[in-house]
Design a protein around this motif. Structure first.
Motif, PDB file in Angstrom:
ATOM      1  N   TYR A 301       0.844  -1.180   0.235  1.00 23.47           N
ATOM      2  CA  TYR A 301       0.009  -0.072   0.072  1.00 23.47           C
ATOM      3  C   TYR A 301       0.816   1.103  -0.169  1.00 23.47           C
ATOM      4  O   TYR A 301       1.710   1.537   0.715  1.00 23.47           O
ATOM      5  CB  TYR A 301      -0.895  -0.016   1.242  1.00 23.47           C
ATOM      6  N   SER A 302       0.540   2.161  -0.794  1.00 25.36           N
ATOM      7  CA  SER A 302       1.160   3.665  -0.786  1.00 25.36           C
ATOM      8  C   SER A 302       2.581   3.526  -0.659  1.00 25.36           C
ATOM      9  O   SER A 302       3.125   4.550   0.034  1.00 25.36           O
ATOM     10  CB  SER A 302       0.401   4.456   0.201  1.00 25.36           C
ATOM     11  N   THR A 304       6.356   4.169  -2.219  1.00 23.19           N
ATOM     12  CA  THR A 304       6.924   5.253  -3.234  1.00 23.19           C
ATOM     13  C   THR A 304       7.540   4.445  -4.372  1.00 23.19           C
ATOM     14  O   THR A 304       8.019   3.602  -4.181  1.00 23.19           O
ATOM     15  CB  THR A 304       8.176   6.229  -2.485  1.00 23.19           C
ATOM     16  N   LYS A 330       2.540   7.307  -3.918  1.00 25.26           N
ATOM     17  CA  LYS A 330       1.732   6.387  -3.988  1.00 25.26           C
ATOM     18  C   LYS A 330       1.402   5.618  -5.096  1.00 25.26           C
ATOM     19  O   LYS A 330       0.873   5.992  -5.979  1.00 25.26           O
ATOM     20  CB  LYS A 330       0.201   6.924  -3.708  1.00 25.26           C
ATOM     21  N   ASP A 332       0.155   2.836  -5.810  1.00 26.81           N
ATOM     22  CA  ASP A 332      -0.972   1.804  -5.707  1.00 26.81           C
ATOM     23  C   ASP A 332      -1.449   1.457  -7.293  1.00 26.81           C
ATOM     24  O   ASP A 332      -1.618   0.353  -7.783  1.00 26.81           O
ATOM     25  CB  ASP A 332      -2.121   2.073  -5.050  1.00 26.81           C
TER      26      ASP A 332
END
Length: 514
Positions: A301-302, A304, A330, A332
């Motif tokens: 998740y999220s 870089t 992010k 994703d």
């Protein structure tokens, strides 16, 4: 033995081993030794079966009777080779008194890995035991200390009495991993659960990706972690066909090894899986294998990534169609677009996603517009919080499809108390919850406060917001009040107050005249 009994025995044995080495090996490091020993025992027993018959017990043979032809044939079939003296059963037998246990184990693991050199299985075997470092100071500062703890681990794993690994009622490796994570999550921090998808959530994701498919060419996980999602697909398809096997890529070296071990532990031969190490977003390794009929994934998740700092990425076939890259802070949607690019025209992908990507603006909104306008989004499902170790986030599942007929999107709110069971500090999806979600997914019928199908044009009018709560109206649990009854009660109260005031005024008047 039932699954409940098997799981209880497994956990009791692991805890016993933990007590043997408590204080010497950090809990999170300890899991590598337990899982490594489980794997060593499994491949030893699996390899022995290749030779065992009514007249021969491979473990009892002398290494000298093994010819080069026998070894060559075994490697071509199993992918690796283990001499009788190197088998788990023979090493565990004398582990407590073996003064050279740690170095002998290292030599055996090196020999097993190098046996595949020059064969088709080389990449699948290389480095499998890298995290089972028997000479590590994590086991102790002296050789006797190392050997004592290694012997305790081997003896503990030896005591597990489940018969054939592949015939167990539980996911032995997955259950061991989940138990270790749940008990050591405090020590491990976020890393304890970030690459492990609980088995029940994995089961749901696999069923979503494979729903109503009688066969698929192959299945793929672009961030495969320990392989739990791929293995749930295997379970779901036991009576069907996954024609070309299981494919995945993983950036973390430890979990990459666990994923490959997991394939072997579930009797998936080296020629039926292809798990590779590397950065899926920047160095995708399985482009020549696409397209895939089924994709399952729980990407980080999220995280870089380089994003727009690398101007060449906007021309990448995976990201170019959306016309914009996922934000650098992010990544994703970079994983989502990667999965979509690798999906076949008849395929379906089920991806665990952080909720924020479904309503934030900027580049993420533009990517949602691309997905909705091209009718790739089949369903968005919101799950309950606390389903994952190490995080309380209430995640979503994004289901993508390239062969939708209706120009609409389904939203399912599976976050309520009817969709999970609370167990200690975590919530758990049970089979009944999964069945209900799958029924909603299959029928695509509107159910008040739970599921709704929305025309894509309405989603466009709503700025391409794909948040479930924007479309599924939450049930109002406030007390329903009958206004007529309330007004009558108020009128009666006012009447009583007025009568009371009259009585008070009368009393005051009488006092004043005295």
């Amino acid at each position: 033995m039932t699954s409940t009994a098997q799981r209880a025995e497994l956990q009791a044995k692991i805890w016993k081993i933990a007590n043997e080495v408590r204080g010497a090996v950090d809990g999170w490091d300890f899991k590598q030794f337990v899982l490594g020993a489980l794997f060593y025992r499994f491949i030893s027993e699996n390899f022995s079966k290749h030779f065992d018959d009514a007249d021969t017990v491979y473990a009892d043979l002398s290494d000298d009777v093994i010819s080069s032809e026998i070894k060559d044939d075994a490697i071509k079939t199993k992918g690796y080779f283990i001499y009788p003296s190197q088998l788990f059963v023979n090493i565990a037998k004398s582990a407590s008194t073996n003064k050279n246990l740690n170095t002998e184990l290292k030599a055996i693991f090196d020999a097993i890995e190098s046996s595949a050199n020059g064969y088709a299985s080389e990449d699948d075997i290389k480095g499998l035991f890298a995290d089972f470092d028997t000479t590590s100071n994590r086991l102790g500062n002296s050789v006797p200390d190392k050997n004592k703890r290694l012997a305790a681990v081997l003896k503990g794993v030896e005591e597990l009495n489940f018969g054939n690994f592949e015939n167990n009622q539980i996911d032995l490796f997955g259950d061991a991993y989940e138990f270790l994570i749940s008990n050591y999550a405090a020590n491990a921090g976020k890393s304890g659960g970030e690459f492990f998808t609980p088995q029940t959530v994995s089961k749901l994701i696999a069923q979503l990706a494979l729903h109503k498919k009688k066969k698929v060419n192959k299945i793929y996980d672009p961030a495969c972690g320990s392989g739990s999602l791929l293995l749930q697909a295997k379970k779901h398809f036991d009576s069907h066909i996954i024609e070309e096997g299981f494919f995945g890529q993983e950036i973390n070296h430890t979990t990459y090894n666990l994923a490959r071990m997991n394939m072997f532990l579930h009797n998936i031969n080296y020629d039926k899986f292809h798990i590779l190490l590397g950065d899926t977003l920047l160095k995708p390794a399985l482009g020549d294998e696409k397209p895939f009929d089924a994709i399952v994934s729980n990407p980080p998740y999220s995280v870089t990534w380089i994003g727009s700092d690398d101007p060449t990425l906007i021309n990448d076939d995976r990201f170019a169609p959306a016309g914009v890259l996922a934000p650098k802070s992010k990544a994703d949607f970079a994983f989502v677009l990667h999965a979509l690019s690798y999906l076949s025209s008849k395929g379906r992908a089920a991806i665990v996603c952080f909720p924020g990507i479904f309503y934030r603006g900027g580049a993420e909104q533009k990517i949602r517009q691309y997905l909705v306008d091209n009718n790739f989004v089949e369903t968005v499902i919101s799950l309950a919080p606390n389903l994952f170790f190490g995080t309380s986030i209430a995640v979503n599942i994004l289901v993508l499809s390239k062969n939708k007929k209706e120009n609409s999107t389904q939203f399912i709110d599976a976050s309520g108390e009817d969709f999970f069971k609370k167990v200690t500090n975590n919530n758990v999806l049970e089979d009944s919850h999964i069945e209900r979600i799958m029924e909603l997914f299959d029928k695509k019928e509107n159910v008040a406060h739970t599921a709704i199908t929305v025309e894509n044009s309405k989603i466009a009018e709503n700025d391409y917001n794909l948040s479930v709560s924007s479309y599924v109206e939450a049930k109002d649990n406030r007390e329903v009040i009958d206004i007529k009854v309330l007004n009558a009660e108020i009128a009666e109260t006012v009447k009583k107050i007025n009568a009371l005031r009259t009585d008070i005024d009368k009393i005051i008047k009488e006092i004043e005249t005295v």
